[in-house]
Design a protein around this motif. Structure first.
Motif, PDB file in Angstrom:
ATOM      1  N   ARG A   1     -43.022  60.575  26.127  1.00 59.55           N
ATOM      2  CA  ARG A   1     -42.968  61.060  24.325  1.00 59.55           C
ATOM      3  C   ARG A   1     -42.508  62.629  25.364  1.00 59.55           C
ATOM      4  O   ARG A   1     -41.703  62.818  24.319  1.00 59.55           O
ATOM      5  CB  ARG A   1     -44.289  61.696  24.249  1.00 59.55           C
ATOM      6  CG  ARG A   1     -45.054  60.680  23.811  1.00 59.55           C
ATOM      7  CD  ARG A   1     -46.498  60.395  23.164  1.00 59.55           C
ATOM      8  NE  ARG A   1     -47.551  59.352  22.437  1.00 59.55           N
ATOM      9  CZ  ARG A   1     -48.414  59.266  22.685  1.00 59.55           C
ATOM     10  NH1 ARG A   1     -49.551  60.567  22.791  1.00 59.55           N
ATOM     11  NH2 ARG A   1     -48.942  58.062  22.101  1.00 59.55           N
TER      12      ARG A   1
ATOM     13  N   LYS B   1     -49.251  46.374  24.810  1.00 57.54           N
ATOM     14  CA  LYS B   1     -47.919  47.422  25.633  1.00 57.54           C
ATOM     15  C   LYS B   1     -49.803  48.559  25.713  1.00 57.54           C
ATOM     16  O   LYS B   1     -50.922  48.489  24.695  1.00 57.54           O
ATOM     17  CB  LYS B   1     -47.615  47.850  24.396  1.00 57.54           C
ATOM     18  CG  LYS B   1     -47.323  49.444  24.977  1.00 57.54           C
ATOM     19  CD  LYS B   1     -46.015  49.358  23.550  1.00 57.54           C
ATOM     20  CE  LYS B   1     -45.552  51.222  23.656  1.00 57.54           C
ATOM     21  NZ  LYS B   1     -44.885  51.263  23.278  1.00 57.54           N
TER      22      LYS B   1
ATOM     23  N   ASP C   1     -41.630  58.263  14.976  1.00 53.70           N
ATOM     24  CA  ASP C   1     -42.046  59.353  15.361  1.00 53.70           C
ATOM     25  C   ASP C   1     -40.876  60.271  16.447  1.00 53.70           C
ATOM     26  O   ASP C   1     -41.616  61.576  16.429  1.00 53.70           O
ATOM     27  CB  ASP C   1     -43.377  58.995  16.586  1.00 53.70           C
ATOM     28  CG  ASP C   1     -42.678  58.042  17.868  1.00 53.70           C
ATOM     29  OD1 ASP C   1     -42.255  56.850  16.629  1.00 53.70           O
ATOM     30  OD2 ASP C   1     -42.955  57.777  19.071  1.00 53.70           O
TER      31      ASP C   1
ATOM     32  N   TYR D   1     -38.422  49.510  33.017  1.00 57.37           N
ATOM     33  CA  TYR D   1     -37.877  50.609  33.177  1.00 57.37           C
ATOM     34  C   TYR D   1     -36.494  50.219  34.813  1.00 57.37           C
ATOM     35  O   TYR D   1     -36.228  50.716  34.635  1.00 57.37           O
ATOM     36  CB  TYR D   1     -38.084  51.920  33.256  1.00 57.37           C
ATOM     37  CG  TYR D   1     -38.769  52.731  31.472  1.00 57.37           C
ATOM     38  CD1 TYR D   1     -38.036  53.230  30.550  1.00 57.37           C
ATOM     39  CD2 TYR D   1     -40.462  52.228  31.832  1.00 57.37           C
ATOM     40  CE1 TYR D   1     -38.112  53.450  29.675  1.00 57.37           C
ATOM     41  CE2 TYR D   1     -40.612  52.873  30.414  1.00 57.37           C
ATOM     42  CZ  TYR D   1     -39.851  53.039  28.985  1.00 57.37           C
ATOM     43  OH  TYR D   1     -40.337  53.654  27.941  1.00 57.37           O
TER      44      TYR D   1
ATOM     45  N   SER E   1     -44.111  53.949  30.370  1.00 54.05           N
ATOM     46  CA  SER E   1     -43.354  54.885  30.962  1.00 54.05           C
ATOM     47  C   SER E   1     -44.542  55.196  31.676  1.00 54.05           C
ATOM     48  O   SER E   1     -44.362  55.440  32.983  1.00 54.05           O
ATOM     49  CB  SER E   1     -42.989  55.705  30.041  1.00 54.05           C
ATOM     50  OG  SER E   1     -44.292  56.434  29.306  1.00 54.05           O
TER      51      SER E   1
HETATM   52  C1  PBG Z   1     -43.248  54.941  19.421  1.00 52.90           C
HETATM   53  C2  PBG Z   1     -43.720  54.126  21.214  1.00 52.90           C
HETATM   54  C3  PBG Z   1     -44.134  54.855  21.679  1.00 52.90           C
HETATM   55  C4  PBG Z   1     -43.238  54.504  22.847  1.00 52.90           C
HETATM   56  C5  PBG Z   1     -42.635  53.234  23.122  1.00 52.90           C
HETATM   57  N1  PBG Z   1     -42.537  52.886  21.460  1.00 52.90           N
HETATM   58  C6  PBG Z   1     -44.557  55.867  22.130  1.00 52.90           C
HETATM   59  C7  PBG Z   1     -45.971  56.067  21.828  1.00 52.90           C
HETATM   60  O1  PBG Z   1     -46.967  54.885  20.833  1.00 52.90           O
HETATM   61  O2  PBG Z   1     -46.434  57.369  21.731  1.00 52.90           O
HETATM   62  C8  PBG Z   1     -43.878  54.202  24.616  1.00 52.90           C
HETATM   63  C9  PBG Z   1     -43.399  53.584  25.852  1.00 52.90           C
HETATM   64  C10 PBG Z   1     -43.792  54.672  26.905  1.00 52.90           C
HETATM   65  O3  PBG Z   1     -44.339  54.579  26.905  1.00 52.90           O
HETATM   66  O4  PBG Z   1     -43.096  53.573  27.340  1.00 52.90           O
HETATM   67  N2  PBG Z   1     -42.445  54.568  18.834  1.00 52.90           N
END
Ligand code: PBG
Length: 326
Positions: free
Chosen positions: A209, A251, A125, A316, A277
């Motif tokens: 994002r 997650k 992505d 983080y 995040s």
């Molecule tokens: C996708 C990915 C995401 C996160 C880690 N790997 C974003 C998503 O799935 O949209 C999110 C990490 C976070 O929010 O801290 N490669």
């Protein structure tokens, strides 16, 4: 009627800090913590991420320095995400030997070597112009099996650049098996896989994002990430274990501690949880208003995630927490 002097008095063990320390059964150690880091191609200065105070998009140079600091603090690992200068429909930069993550890994190998665990996010992505985690069909759906071929190739590029562990995060069916096969065939049998096994379609990824510039340009990720109301987490975990995952990850963390606990009870391999995040941003925003005590929230949430059964936590706050917990 309750007895006047009950024999059991749980408060006996809470009276002094020493008693509480002795009675504690959950601890957070620096070596359990993994710091997610974002490196961006073509920037001259680190760029702050407004929704994640204290988090930046790194240059290659600032990544190196921040990694050395994290290692000095004793963190257990680093999870590296890359943002390429050029994106296209197939995410070509992801497995380019000169792609940003491959270059950054080589830097980190030179800087910290085996002193910590170098992990890479393995997804598309951040690299695709449409922002989805895989290749699209003509009708705009994410094509599972075509995407697996891309993941297999990215895994080898990351292994060749020095990753100890690759972290597939795209939630394609069969991704662990495809990556394992490809790593083994390329002579990287020693490189481990930390599978994002139960990854929910979550609103808590919003700030990331921005940080990783990977919001989908159309639609959302509900057709590949899990539905928060489904009971498929254990199925996903056990499939990944069967396909050869060395670590399974849940997650986000805090809203899914029930899932962490289920996975910890069932999984023969270590369970990781990703404090994402949105969890970070939420606490910082409240603390900035004087509504929460940030240090206390960090300690409490990390303890709760460990108590639920995660052996590894991506956060983080890894460096601050590592300094605090040792
Ligand atoms: C996708 C990915 C995401 C996160 C880690 N790997 C974003 C998503 O799935 O949209 C999110 C990490 C976070 O929010 O801290 N490669």
């Amino acid at each position: 009627m309750p007895p006047e002097y009950p024999a059991a008095r749980p408060r006996r063990l809470r009276r002094t800090p020493a008693l509480r320390r002795l009675a504690a059964s959950t601890s957070v150690r620096a070596s359990d913590l993994v710091l997610p880091m974002v490196v961006k191609e073509g920037i001259a200065q680190p760029q702050p991420v407004p929704s994640m105070p204290g988090v930046v998009q790194h240059t290659r140079d600032s990544l190196r320095k921040a990694a050395a600091e994290a290692v000095a603090a004793g963190v257990g690992g680093l999870m590296v995400f890359g943002i390429p200068a050029v994106k296209d429909s197939r995410g070509s930069a992801a497995d380019d030997p000169d792609g940003i993550v491959q270059q950054a890994l080589a830097d980190l190998v030179a800087e910290v070597g085996d002193a910590t665990v170098l992990m890479t996010d393995l997804c598309l992505d951040e690299y695709t112009d449409h922002g989805h985690c895989g290749l699209l069909t003509d009708t705009g759906e994410v094509d599972n099996d075509a995407t697996l071929e891309r993941y297999a190739s990215i895994a080898v590029a990351q292994a060749r650049a020095g990753a100890h562990v690759v972290g597939p995060s795209g939630m394609m069916d069969g991704q662990v098996a495809a990556i394992r096969r490809s790593l083994d065939q390329a002579g990287f049998g020693q490189v481990a896989i930390c599978a994002y096994s139960a990854k929910y379609a979550s609103a808590f990824y919003g700030p990331f994002r921005d940080a990783a510039e990977c919001a989908p340009r159309f639609g959302d990720r509900s057709a590949y990430q899990q539905d928060p109301s489904a009971r498929d987490a254990l199925h996903e975990v056990m499939l990944d274990v069967g396909e050869g995952a060395d670590i399974v990850m849940i997650k986000p963390a805090l809203p899914y501690l029930d899932v962490v606990a289920q996975a910890a009870a069932a999984s023969p391999v270590p369970v990781a949880a990703y404090q994402v995040s949105g969890e970070y941003a939420m606490a910082h925003a409240a603390a900035a208003n004087g509504w929460l005590d940030l240090d206390a929230v960090v300690a409490e949430t990390l303890t709760a995630i460990r108590r639920a059964g995660a052996s590894i936590i991506l956060t983080y706050w890894a460096v601050e927490a590592a300094r605090r917990f040792g």
